[in-house]
Design an enzyme around this catalytic site. Sequence first.
Site, PDB file in Angstrom:
ATOM      1  N   ILE A 143      -7.815   9.176  33.671  1.00 36.99           N
ATOM      2  CA  ILE A 143      -7.614   8.096  33.744  1.00 36.99           C
ATOM      3  C   ILE A 143      -6.089   7.663  33.959  1.00 36.99           C
ATOM      4  O   ILE A 143      -5.281   7.700  32.640  1.00 36.99           O
ATOM      5  CB  ILE A 143      -7.777   7.296  32.063  1.00 36.99           C
ATOM      6  CG1 ILE A 143      -9.398   7.752  31.595  1.00 36.99           C
ATOM      7  CG2 ILE A 143      -7.862   5.412  32.066  1.00 36.99           C
ATOM      8  CD1 ILE A 143      -9.251   7.487  29.657  1.00 36.99           C
ATOM      9  N   PRO A 144      -5.465   7.243  35.377  1.00 39.26           N
ATOM     10  CA  PRO A 144      -4.458   7.254  35.502  1.00 39.26           C
ATOM     11  C   PRO A 144      -3.566   6.180  35.419  1.00 39.26           C
ATOM     12  O   PRO A 144      -3.272   4.852  36.271  1.00 39.26           O
ATOM     13  CB  PRO A 144      -4.703   7.441  37.565  1.00 39.26           C
ATOM     14  CG  PRO A 144      -5.996   6.368  37.152  1.00 39.26           C
ATOM     15  CD  PRO A 144      -6.592   7.213  36.371  1.00 39.26           C
ATOM     16  N   CYS A 145      -3.665   5.630  33.935  1.00 40.96           N
ATOM     17  CA  CYS A 145      -2.913   4.742  33.226  1.00 40.96           C
ATOM     18  C   CYS A 145      -1.712   4.079  33.995  1.00 40.96           C
ATOM     19  O   CYS A 145      -1.257   3.596  33.341  1.00 40.96           O
ATOM     20  CB  CYS A 145      -2.691   5.175  32.224  1.00 40.96           C
ATOM     21  SG  CYS A 145      -1.694   6.060  31.132  1.00 40.96           S
ATOM     22  N   TYR A 146      -0.924   5.445  34.658  1.00 39.92           N
ATOM     23  CA  TYR A 146       0.956   5.535  34.814  1.00 39.92           C
ATOM     24  C   TYR A 146       0.912   3.813  36.278  1.00 39.92           C
ATOM     25  O   TYR A 146       1.445   3.715  37.106  1.00 39.92           O
ATOM     26  CB  TYR A 146       1.685   6.425  35.381  1.00 39.92           C
ATOM     27  CG  TYR A 146       0.465   7.057  36.625  1.00 39.92           C
ATOM     28  CD1 TYR A 146       0.571   6.532  37.883  1.00 39.92           C
ATOM     29  CD2 TYR A 146      -0.081   7.992  36.612  1.00 39.92           C
ATOM     30  CE1 TYR A 146       0.629   7.660  39.306  1.00 39.92           C
ATOM     31  CE2 TYR A 146      -1.384   9.027  37.572  1.00 39.92           C
ATOM     32  CZ  TYR A 146      -0.858   8.716  38.912  1.00 39.92           C
ATOM     33  OH  TYR A 146      -1.195   9.150  39.088  1.00 39.92           O
TER      34      TYR A 146
END
Length: 101
Positions: free
Chosen positions: A52-55
């Site tokens: 989950i690439p929240c960045y």
Amino acid sequence: MSEIYEKIYAAVRQIPKGCVATYGQIAAMAGNRGWARVVGNALHCNPDLDSIPCYRVVNHKGEVSSAFAFGGRNQQYDLLKADGVEFDKNGRVILEKYLMR
């Protein structure tokens, strides 16, 4: 984990490498444009940083999150740069170029 958070994480997984999305975009993709703050809360609780690439989520001005999130000062900035995302002279993502469409 709540159904809302699952929808948010599914939306975040759709952001391709080299792009960003805003909290509002993710909220809309998850089903409710009013969930922008909920998106922030969900990302802060991200259970799987690897998938989950929240960045890749920034605010509507292209600003990255404050230092407490994403593992410390400049971590989100560094991860986005590694993805090939460029910033303007004020340290904001150039949304015209990198915003997911």
